[in-house]
Design a protein around this motif. Structure first.
Motif: not given
Length: 290
Positions: A158, A182, A206
């Motif tokens: 991420y 990513d 998240y």
């Protein structure tokens, strides 16, 4: 804007429902020496107007309006304009906890690290859980962090729970038009690092919202497969010490792609060819590594 320590880049697209809360979580950080770059990626709702309204109230905010090009294009546009010593990212519907910037910056400085990483909460329709519960702070060398990325257990690719020295992106950009961007970027950023520091303290929310969940499509499977094959071949050629971990992730990708294709039912000739390439790579690993 003098003395900018951190540039936070937020790609914005059709997020009028969530953007105000996301922006406020950044603006209320305990660390204040930052600029917030909101990249309006051709939003069709009121997101662009919200960006301008926020900028009118806080001089730390810079707004970029551009035609739609996807999240990679938006991140790259933000990187081009960033003036900070460090780079951070946030998705336009996620939340920074108040100490994220201060703690990540302090860790990077204390440990002389190229990247600092905080832990995160997974939040699914209001229910939250800590991703990795291991206690404490750990330092990683270049090879050790790359192993962790390939294992994909404690450290993920991420973009957004990390603080990066800006220079790491001098020759690296996010792949335009690709999903799983990513995975196609973070590994190569880490490869340029001498040291990375990781804390188990969760400071990023998240948020996996049911109204924003991405469904499996042939395009997403194809992007994922292509990015992993590219990374596998690069690593096989350039970082031979990671052979075992590289092989593991490729085999894992084959299983994931197979399951996704089963869900799709039928696939195009291009997808068939890419899946065959992936299968043959894994087959040759098994054949030659007995």
């Amino acid at each position: 804007m003098p003395d900018i320590k951190i540039s936070i880049i937020v790609p914005v697209y059709n997020s009028e429902k969530y953007l105000p809360e996301t922006a406020q979580s950044i603006l209320k950080q305990s660390f204040s020496d930052f600029e917030l770059i909101l990249v309006d990626d051709g939003s069709k709702d009121g997101s662009g107007k919200i960006c301008d309204q926020l900028a009118a109230k806080d001089t730390r905010i810079k707004v970029i309006h551009k035609t739609n090009g996807g999240i990679c294009s938006a991140r790259n546009a933000g990187l081009k304009e960033a003036a900070g010593e460090y780079i951070a990212f946030c998705d336009n519907d996620d939340i920074y906890l108040p100490g994220l910037l201060e703690d990540n910056y302090a860790l990077a400085k204390k440990y002389d690290a190229d990247v600092s990483i905080c832990n995160l909460y997974d939040v699914i329709d209001g229910n939250e859980c800590i991703r990795n519960k291991e206690n404490g702070i750990r330092e990683y060398s270049r090879l050790d962090i790359l192993k962790e990325v390939l294992l994909d257990k404690n450290i993920q690719s991420y973009a957004w729970n990390k603080l990066y020295e800006k220079e790491l992106f001098d020759e690296i950009k996010y792949p335009i038009g690709k999903k799983y961007e990513d995975i196609g970027t973070t590994f190569y950023v880490f490869e340029k690092c001498n040291k990375i520091v990781v804390t188990s303290e969760p400071e990023y929310y998240y948020l996996k919202r049911s109204d924003l969940v991405n469904n499996v499509t042939e395009s997403t499977v194809l992007d994922y497969t292509e990015i992993i094959i590219q990374r596998y071949l690069y690593t096989k050629e350039n970082i031979k010490e990671l052979k075992k971990y590289n092989n593991y992730y490729l085999a894992k990708t084959l299983i994931t792609a197979h399951n996704d294709i089963e869900l799709l039912g039928s696939i195009s000739e291009k997808m068939q060819e890419k899946y065959k390439e992936l299968y043959n790579l894994v087959y040759n690993i098994m054949k030659n590594d007995r």
